[in-house]
Scaffold this active site. Structure first.
Site, PDB file in Angstrom:
ATOM      1  N   LYS A 119       0.830  -1.210   0.000  1.00  0.00           N
ATOM      2  CA  LYS A 119       0.000   0.000   0.000  1.00  0.00           C
ATOM      3  C   LYS A 119       0.867   1.263   0.000  1.00  0.00           C
ATOM      4  CE  LYS A 119      -2.620  -2.247  -0.867  1.00  0.00           C
ATOM      5  NZ  LYS A 119      -3.507  -2.292  -2.040  1.00  0.00           N
ATOM      6  N   ARG A 132       4.076  13.230 -14.702  1.00  0.00           N
ATOM      7  CA  ARG A 132       3.593  13.232 -16.091  1.00  0.00           C
ATOM      8  C   ARG A 132       2.601  14.362 -16.344  1.00  0.00           C
ATOM      9  NH1 ARG A 132       0.829   7.911 -16.410  1.00  0.00           N
ATOM     10  NH2 ARG A 132       0.648   8.260 -18.641  1.00  0.00           N
ATOM     11  N   GLN A 137      -6.099  13.365 -13.203  1.00  0.00           N
ATOM     12  CA  GLN A 137      -6.289  12.007 -12.715  1.00  0.00           C
ATOM     13  C   GLN A 137      -6.290  11.936 -11.185  1.00  0.00           C
ATOM     14  OE1 GLN A 137      -6.870   9.478 -14.685  1.00  0.00           O
ATOM     15  NE2 GLN A 137      -6.434  10.395 -16.665  1.00  0.00           N
ATOM     16  N   HIS A 145      -8.505   7.089  -1.526  1.00  0.00           N
ATOM     17  CA  HIS A 145      -8.204   5.658  -1.611  1.00  0.00           C
ATOM     18  C   HIS A 145      -6.745   5.376  -1.255  1.00  0.00           C
ATOM     19  CE1 HIS A 145      -8.605   1.534  -2.967  1.00  0.00           C
ATOM     20  NE2 HIS A 145      -7.562   1.690  -3.739  1.00  0.00           N
ATOM     21  N   TYR A 182      -3.654  -4.053 -16.493  1.00  0.00           N
ATOM     22  CA  TYR A 182      -4.223  -3.059 -17.410  1.00  0.00           C
ATOM     23  C   TYR A 182      -3.291  -1.860 -17.549  1.00  0.00           C
ATOM     24  CZ  TYR A 182      -7.136   0.738 -19.094  1.00  0.00           C
ATOM     25  OH  TYR A 182      -7.605   1.807 -19.809  1.00  0.00           O
ATOM     26  N   LYS A 199     -11.592  -1.861 -19.498  1.00  0.00           N
ATOM     27  CA  LYS A 199     -11.273  -0.894 -18.444  1.00  0.00           C
ATOM     28  C   LYS A 199     -12.434  -0.683 -17.472  1.00  0.00           C
ATOM     29  CE  LYS A 199      -9.925   3.904 -17.655  1.00  0.00           C
ATOM     30  NZ  LYS A 199      -9.592   5.218 -18.271  1.00  0.00           N
ATOM     31  N   THR A 203     -13.713  -1.095 -12.633  1.00  0.00           N
ATOM     32  CA  THR A 203     -14.514  -0.351 -11.666  1.00  0.00           C
ATOM     33  C   THR A 203     -15.667  -1.200 -11.154  1.00  0.00           C
ATOM     34  OG1 THR A 203     -13.967   1.706 -12.834  1.00  0.00           O
ATOM     35  CG2 THR A 203     -15.772   1.791 -11.261  1.00  0.00           C
TER      36      THR A 203
END
Length: 296
Positions: A119, A132, A137, A145, A182, A199, A203
């Site tokens: 984690k 980046r 995002q 989270h 992924y 993708k 979720t």
């Protein structure tokens, strides 16, 4: 005030698992809280400011290696979780904690500790976004989270490194095998996009995961299970919050977006029909809408 301090000392140093109290980063809450606060400060403040006048870093090879490593670590955690209890010995209805030095109990404790370390490693997800310049995002869901999970894992190592709640780590690690696979494939570049149609199902799996965790911990609340009900209650609340956040993300990014695309296509058909009725063609407009739909 004195009673609060005494309660804190009793909780931290008398009710903890003595087997794990001297493990790295587990001796007290100070180190983990410092890491999380620095992580949040970097993610929302100092990181974006440092990158403001710089070009985004090209981290393609780094991301491929990082995500591949995460897949391997997640596979290891699934294997250890199964072998240490959930495949043969653990009860899905009620599983107390074995605080003994039994080899099987120690194996689960080490698996929980490794989950905690993973984690912390996953905080790099956000660091890479910052480097980046993918600040969009870094949503509230993403930060919450990544900040909460290391704290939950630390609590697990410090107080309950085994038993009922470890199913959370097992399921989460399985989901992470698929998730980081992924991410690894997407890091190879646009040529891989045609293979990444699944993708949105990640979720969906997250929602299934938290639903299982919620129900699994509810069992402790309604049965005479020798497992901390306070911890189960907190896991229920956290799972419910994650269901809401991930559910909102799913609706906003997949259902609403798809409805907007379908509406746009219908408008395109109407526009095409009107233009053609006037003796003109509209191939360019049709192509643009088709390309937009395909990209989603």
């Amino acid at each position: 005030m004195a009673s609060i301090v005494n309660y804190y000392k009793d909780l931290m140093y008398n009710r903890n698992d003595p087997r794990t109290q001297d493990w790295l980063l587990v001796s007290g809450p100070g180190p983990i809280l410092t890491i999380i606060l620095l992580y949040l400060y970097f993610s929302v403040s100092i990181g974006p400011r440092l990158m403001r006048d710089k070009k985004p870093f090209d981290l393609r090879n780094t991301l491929i290696f990082y995500n591949f490593t995460q897949v391997l670590l997640s596979m290891y955690l699934v294997y250890e979780g199964l072998m240490a209890g959930w495949l043969y010995d653990y009860s899905y209805k009620c599983q107390p904690i074995d605080y003994s030095n039994n080899p099987q109990a120690l194996r689960m404790a080490h698996a929980v500790y490794m989950y905690f370390i993973c984690k912390l490693i996953e905080l790099l997800d956000t660091v890479f976004f910052v480097m980046r310049k993918k600040q969009r995002q870094i949503s509230f869901l993403h930060l919450y989270h990544h900040a909460v999970m290391p704290i939950c894992a630390w609590i697990g190592v410090r107080f309950v490194p085994g038993g009922h709640a470890t199913l959370l780590g097992l399921i989460n690690s399985f989901i992470h095998i698929l998730m980081y696979a992924y991410y690894m494939l997407s890091a190879f570049g646009p040529e891989m996009q045609k293979y990444l149609w699944w993708k949105k199902h990640l979720t969906s799996l997250q929602l299934v995961q938290f639903s299982i965790i919620l129900v699994h911990n509810m069992q402790v609340m309604v049965t005479d299970c020798n497992y901390p009900k306070v911890l189960s209650f907190l896991l229920i609340v956290n799972a419910g919050l994650f269901i809401y956040l991930f559910g909102s993300f799913y609706v906003a990014n997949y259902q609403v977006k798809r409805e907007n695309v379908l509406i746009a296509r219908e408008k395109s058909k109407i526009t095409n029909g009107m233009i053609k009725s006037n003796g003109y063609t509209n191939g360019t407009v049709t192509h643009d809408y088709a390309r937009s739909y395909k990209s989603d």
